[in-house]
Write a protein that holds these residues in place. Structure first.
Motif, short mmCIF file in Angstrom:
data_model
loop_
_atom_site.label_atom_id
_atom_site.label_comp_id
_atom_site.label_asym_id
_atom_site.label_seq_id
_atom_site.Cartn_x
_atom_site.Cartn_y
_atom_site.Cartn_z
N THR A 61 0.85 -1.19 0.00
CA THR A 61 0.00 0.00 0.00
C THR A 61 0.88 1.24 0.00
N GLY A 62 0.26 2.42 -0.02
CA GLY A 62 1.01 3.66 0.02
C GLY A 62 1.43 4.20 -1.33
N LEU A 63 0.82 3.72 -2.41
CA LEU A 63 1.16 4.20 -3.76
C LEU A 63 0.39 5.47 -4.08
N ARG A 64 0.97 6.31 -4.92
CA ARG A 64 0.35 7.60 -5.25
C ARG A 64 0.11 7.66 -6.75
N GLY A 65 -1.14 7.48 -7.15
CA GLY A 65 -1.49 7.52 -8.56
C GLY A 65 -0.81 6.45 -9.37
N PRO A 66 -0.89 5.17 -8.98
CA PRO A 66 -0.23 4.11 -9.74
C PRO A 66 -0.87 3.93 -11.11
N THR A 67 -0.05 3.58 -12.10
CA THR A 67 -0.54 3.41 -13.46
C THR A 67 -0.32 2.00 -13.99
N THR A 68 0.89 1.47 -13.91
CA THR A 68 1.16 0.10 -14.36
C THR A 68 2.21 -0.53 -13.45
N MET A 69 2.35 -1.85 -13.56
CA MET A 69 3.34 -2.57 -12.76
C MET A 69 3.90 -3.72 -13.59
N ARG A 76 11.49 -8.73 -8.09
CA ARG A 76 11.06 -7.42 -7.60
C ARG A 76 9.89 -6.91 -8.45
N LEU A 77 9.03 -6.13 -7.83
CA LEU A 77 7.89 -5.54 -8.53
C LEU A 77 8.16 -4.06 -8.72
N PHE A 78 8.13 -3.59 -9.98
CA PHE A 78 8.31 -2.18 -10.30
C PHE A 78 6.94 -1.58 -10.65
N ILE A 79 6.64 -0.43 -10.03
CA ILE A 79 5.32 0.19 -10.18
C ILE A 79 5.51 1.63 -10.65
N SER A 80 4.84 1.97 -11.75
CA SER A 80 4.89 3.33 -12.27
C SER A 80 3.84 4.19 -11.56
N GLU A 81 4.24 5.39 -11.17
CA GLU A 81 3.30 6.36 -10.64
C GLU A 81 3.17 7.51 -11.63
N LYS A 82 1.97 8.05 -11.70
CA LYS A 82 1.66 9.09 -12.68
C LYS A 82 2.61 10.28 -12.56
N SER A 83 3.08 10.56 -11.35
CA SER A 83 3.92 11.73 -11.10
C SER A 83 5.31 11.61 -11.69
N GLY A 84 5.69 10.41 -12.18
CA GLY A 84 7.01 10.21 -12.75
C GLY A 84 7.91 9.34 -11.91
N ALA A 85 7.45 8.91 -10.74
CA ALA A 85 8.25 8.06 -9.87
C ALA A 85 8.07 6.59 -10.25
N LEU A 86 9.17 5.87 -10.34
CA LEU A 86 9.15 4.43 -10.55
C LEU A 86 9.53 3.78 -9.24
N ARG A 87 8.58 3.09 -8.61
CA ARG A 87 8.76 2.53 -7.28
C ARG A 87 9.13 1.06 -7.35
N VAL A 88 9.79 0.58 -6.30
CA VAL A 88 10.25 -0.79 -6.24
C VAL A 88 9.68 -1.46 -4.99
N LEU A 112 3.96 8.98 -16.16
CA LEU A 112 4.75 7.76 -16.36
C LEU A 112 3.76 6.61 -16.51
N MET A 113 3.83 5.90 -17.64
CA MET A 113 2.75 4.97 -17.98
C MET A 113 3.16 3.55 -18.27
N GLY A 114 4.42 3.23 -18.39
CA GLY A 114 4.76 1.85 -18.71
C GLY A 114 6.21 1.53 -18.39
N VAL A 115 6.48 0.26 -18.08
CA VAL A 115 7.83 -0.20 -17.82
C VAL A 115 7.96 -1.64 -18.30
N ALA A 116 9.12 -1.98 -18.88
CA ALA A 116 9.40 -3.35 -19.33
C ALA A 116 10.87 -3.63 -19.11
N PHE A 117 11.19 -4.91 -18.95
CA PHE A 117 12.57 -5.33 -18.71
C PHE A 117 13.13 -6.03 -19.93
N ASP A 118 14.40 -5.74 -20.21
CA ASP A 118 15.09 -6.36 -21.33
C ASP A 118 15.12 -7.87 -21.13
#
Length: 987
Positions: A61-69, A76-88, A112-118
């Protein structure tokens, strides 16, 4: 001085409302329930799983405007927040420091709307993100970064693609994923400009495909025909593909495309596919060049409907933790209606999985085999696990609360384990009677409740778990009071203006509160759902928000301005004010009526009535030509003088637009010869196009109807050519007929061209098998018009012929200078290459007098300018000059005025430009005289007839029955045409 609140960013001031659930809204262009923000520290809306052997719990919990994960390969789980922060999230804990924080534009649906790993992340530490950059112009960007543990390597950004400058702030798309081919796939919205989806000059409204270094693969299906960054197009015709996923093992792709008017779609990803936006939405028929959705569900309420498909994931983990029936299923979520369902990718069978999910925006399958969902409504990640034979486990502990005396206080717990779970709340260690659910609420806390401790004991058939204690603090202080001063009640807005807001805050104990105690946000409401507008902005007492004039074109919209204030000990109060738009009616029609028009790029039948918000930029347009009632119609003009497709700003009063069409021959006619076999194309009994005729006269006559820079091929009657199973088939209508590109292949005394469809992986025409159906879609792309190359597409010879009905049907702008045409440079020589700007030459076919067969009297112009059969002698009849107008005639009277149709009557009151162009039909020779029928292009029954003897000739209501039959009262009439000497004077 008023500040531009839209330029402020949140500096981390501690909100009383944790995330202000509604104020931090979805970036998908979808919806969220219109509810007041709530204190998320004490509220948890747990999902209800349809199968009792599954349980939902809070993972983080404690996410601010999450968009994708997205889960990293190491878990590890990476979560994008609308404000531009990428959380771990590591080991189940949300790390305090973000992996990185990007400078993004957060207006409306941007961020910030999407993240992918190589695929080789373990060795190269590369990850890819999609975000709204403020570098120069505001635009969406795809970049690669390098990780160093839980933080980014400074300066490691490699920009792979800068998408076009944004006009609207919505419909961004934003998902990024690697396919089984190790290519990077990127879903891009059409930026609220629907025509972008069908244009290969822009990457918007597409699924894009890149190499991992940002270069564009040359085997992309539109690489050769698209321009610029659009060469990355892998599939097109998408509106707002916010999420998509690849199935591990198979590589099957499902694309979730957010709908507009009526449907949400899951599209099976296919190279070269066109999913049809804006021509279609949901399931469709008679669109052979488009790809049907794999599954679509309608807009509405309940668990079988929704308004926003916003998350999807295939259940194919390396270690399955769900029963076998779930393996390989595709889970998808609707953000508005708060449910998760699953669909079988093979059979299409759909089953409801969970309800009560608080605004799910993304789904993912974890390395533990559980299904994770990103709940924007609560700023949490939920975890749904199969819990058969497991004791209770508490995921979310009850939180400490501060409340004012006399107000409610609620404590919530989230747990999983084998069902059923039973709950018993305790106060200071003693059981509370009747407190046996996941939430316990004191309806009105009192000062005597101060410092009370609350916990819950959870039990199932296997074991027991006891939560930590939460402490309730009750104060005699009163909550502060938030007051919105502007906008006042009843304020309205128009687009392209600023929404002004101001307010005050007071507290019984603290007195007047400063701006630092105030937090503002603005939410854009559309129908039953919302879009984000101004994000949380703290530290101002007033400001303004620029209302855009592009984006959402609907009129059932409004803005809600929220103000939350917090006093010195943390008590809060929230209020809001709604601001509705000024709207006007908009009508779009056509002449003749019933033709198709484009409203904001979407095809609708005319007349079309809608409502617009004053100041919003809209567009009207038409496709040309159109086929209706057995005739082809070419666009002539708009009533406002605008271009064929043009934008307009919604005015402050009702507005109407009328598109005028004129009947056209539609295009030139040819017989077509296969260069590979020297045979002429014909249509076999199954409707397939084959090269079978050894004689030109045995070939099919095809009319090449220009549609923009392409052609549709019309056969006999109303049938048009389409591509069915890679074969040319005469089975379409004008709407469903395929539009073919024509390529010059050189000239050996005859017109030699190649044809290319828009469907298939190699969409050029080719006679693959002699005497077999012509192929289009698998004929090979090698070479150019080379019959000796078996892998190449083929050249065909065009031989001009008269169209069925005896006309040659020249059309300006079909690339060939034909009889009766004059190009823009005035050159009328063959081979000039007539382009889109040309005119029909006007000549004369001589002068005539015309006799009515019905009454045997000659046509005369009466005192009111009406044409009537009055004269009993030929010499008393009017002399009409037949002026050629393409394949038709305009009639000029001796006065110099031309014949038009006014109120269904022939009237001599027009100029050459406004005169009616009449079609002349041969009715045979009777009594040694030429007998014809005349037809106008106006009216519902457009043929000439002396409806009432000695009265003006009718054209428009004279009946269409029979042909030139004077004995039939419902028929149109034959007229005898006798040559006459043209008048010397009279213009």
């Amino acid at each position: 001085m008023q500040t531009q609140a839209g330029k402020y960013t949140d500096a981390g001031w501690p909100r009383p409302l944790a995330l202000m659930g509604v104020a931090l809204l979805l970036v998908t262009g979808c919806s969220t329930p219109s509810a007041e923000p709530s204190d998320l520290a004490g509220v948890r809306a747990g999902a209800v799983i349809q199968d009792a052997h599954f349980a939902d719990s809070v993972f983080v919990t404690g996410l601010r405007g999450p968009t994708t994960m997205t889960f990293a390969p190491d878990g590890r789980l990476f979560i994008s927040e609308k404000s531009g922060a990428l959380r771990v999230v590591q080991n189940g804990q949300l790390l305090a420091a973000p992996f990185m924080t990007l400078a993004v534009d957060t207006g409306n649906e941007r961020g910030l709307m999407g993240v992918a790993f190589d695929p080789n992340f373990e060795s190269n530490n590369h990850l890819y993100v999609y975000y709204t950059s403020v570098d120069g112009t505001i635009h969406n960007r795809v970049s690669r970064f390098t990780a160093n543990g839980n933080v980014v390597v400074p300066g490691s950004e490699l920009v792979l693609a800068d998408l076009p400058t944004l006009d609207a702030a919505n419909h961004n798309g934003g998902a990024v994923r690697f396919g089984r081919d190790d290519k990077l796939y990127v879903s891009v919205g059409e930026n609220a400009v629907s025509s972008n989806s069908q244009s290969l000059n822009t990457p918007l409204g597409k699924m894009l495909r890149f190499n991992s270094d940002g270069t564009i693969p040359t085997d992309n299906p539109f690489y050769a025909t698209a321009t610029g960054l659009a060469k990355a197009t892998w599939a097109m015709g998408l509106r707002n593909p916010f999420t998509f996923d690849f199935q591990p093992g198979t590589g099957v792709m499902f694309i979730n495309d957010v709908g507009e008017g009526g449907w949400e779609e899951i599209n099976r990803g296919q190279a070269g596919a066109n999913y049809g936006w804006p021509m279609t939405e949901g399931y469709f028929t008679n669109r052979p060049g488009l790809t049907q959705p794999f599954f679509a569900y309608p807009h509405g309420t309940g668990t079988a409907s929704g308004n926003c498909i916003a998350g999807g994931a295939f259940y194919n983990p390396s270690v399955s933790a769900f029963p076998g029936a779930y393996l390989g299923q595709y889970f998808f979520a609707d953000y508005t209606n708060d449910w998760i369902s699953r669909i079988n990718p093979t059979t299409g069978a759909v089953s409801l999985f969970a309800t009560g999910v608080a605004g799910p925006v993304d789904l993912d399958v974890g390395p533990d085999g559980a299904l994770y969902y990103l709940a924007r409504g609560t700023g949490q990640v939920g975890r749904i696990a199969y819990t058969a034979a497991l004791p209770p486990t508490i995921a979310q502990q009850p939180a400490n609360l501060l409340v004012s005396a006399g107000t409610p206080a609620s404590f919530t717990v989230s747990a999983s384990g084998e069902q059923p779970l039973t709950y018993q709340w305790q106060r200071n260690g003693a059981a509370i009677s009747g407190a046996t659910s996941a939430t316990y609420t004191l309806s009105a806390a009192q000062l005597t409740d101060d410092n009370a401790r609350f916990r819950v004991v959870i039990t199932n058939g296997i074991g027991t778990a006891t939560s930590t204690e939460a402490v309730l603090t009750v104060t005699s202080n009163k909550p502060p009071v938030a007051t919105i001063l502007t906008p006042t009640v009843g304020t309205t807005y128009t687009a392209a203006t600023n929404l002004l807001f101001s307010g005050s805050a007071s507290d019984e104990e603290d007195g007047s509160l400063p701006p630092s105690a105030m937090t503002w946000s603005i939410v854009f409401h559309h129908d039953t759902h919302t879009h984000p507008a101004m994000p949380d902005t703290t530290g101002i007492a007033s400001g303004d928000w620029p209302i855009p004039n592009i984006g959402e074109s609907s009129a059932n919209v409004w803005y809600r301005v929220w103000l939350t204030v917090r006093d010195s000990i943390g008590l809060t109060h929230t209020t809001y004010r709604d601001v509705h738009p000024v709207t006007v009616p908009i009508t779009v029609s056509s002449v003749p009526g019933g033709l198709q028009v484009l409203m904001d790029g979407r095809p609708v039948p005319s007349p079309h009535a809608t409502t617009g918000v004053v100041g919003v930029l809209r567009s009207v347009g038409v496709e040309s030509p159109q086929f209706a009632n057995g005739k082809l119609w070419a666009f002539s003009s708009w009533s406002d003088g605008g271009a064929q497709t043009h934008a307009f700003t919604t005015p402050s009063s009702a507005v109407s637009f009328t598109a005028t069409f004129t009947e056209t021959a539609g295009g030139s006619c040819y017989r077509i010869q296969s260069e590979r076999s020297d045979k002429w194309l014909a249509v076999d009994g199954a409707g397939k196009v084959v090269a079978s005729s050894t004689a030109q006269t045995g070939g099919q006559i095809f009319q090449l109807v220009p549609v923009g820079s392409r052609f549709k091929l019309k056969g006999t009657g109303d049938t048009f050519m389409t591509v069915v199973a890679n074969q040319l088939s005469m089975s379409g209508n004008f709407t469903s007929g395929e539009s073919f590109t024509q390529h010059p292949c050189g000239y050996g005394g005859r017109t030699r061209v190649g044809f290319q469809a828009a469907v298939g992986t190699a969409p050029h025409w080719k006679e693959t098998t002699p005497d077999g159906p012509i192929q289009s879609g698998d004929g090979g792309n090698g070479g150019a018009c080379n019959p000796a190359d078996g892998g190449t597409w083929e050249g065909f010879y065009l031989e001009p012929v008269a169209c069925s009905g005896g006309t040659t049907g020249p059309v300006c702008g079909n690339g060939v200078l034909e009889s009766g045409e004059q190009c823009d440079d005035g050159n009328t020589q063959p081979g000039d290459g007539c382009n889109a700007t040309c005119n029909i030459e006007s000549g004369t076919a001589g002068c005539v007098r015309i006799q009515s067969e019905r009454s045997d009297k000659w046509l005369t112009v009466d005192g009111t300018g009406k044409v009537a059969a009055i004269s009993t002698t030929q010499t008393g009849g009017e002399v009409f000059e037949l002026v050629t107008s393409g394949t038709k005639y305009k009639l000029k009277a001796a006065s110099g005025a031309y014949v038009a149709v006014v109120a269904d009557q022939l009237t001599v009151n027009a100029t050459l430009g406004t005169a009616e162009a009449f079609t002349r039909h041969a009715c045979g020779i009777f009594g040694g005289r030429n007998r014809y029928g005349f037809e106008s292009s106006t009216g519902t029954a457009r043929n000439w007839k002396e409806n009432t003897l000695a009265a003006p000739i009718q054209s428009g209501n004279g009946g269409n029955g029979g042909i030139c039959n004077p004995a039939d009262g419902g028929s149109w009439e034959g007229f005898y045409v006798e040559p006459a000497t043209c008048p010397v004077t009279g213009g």
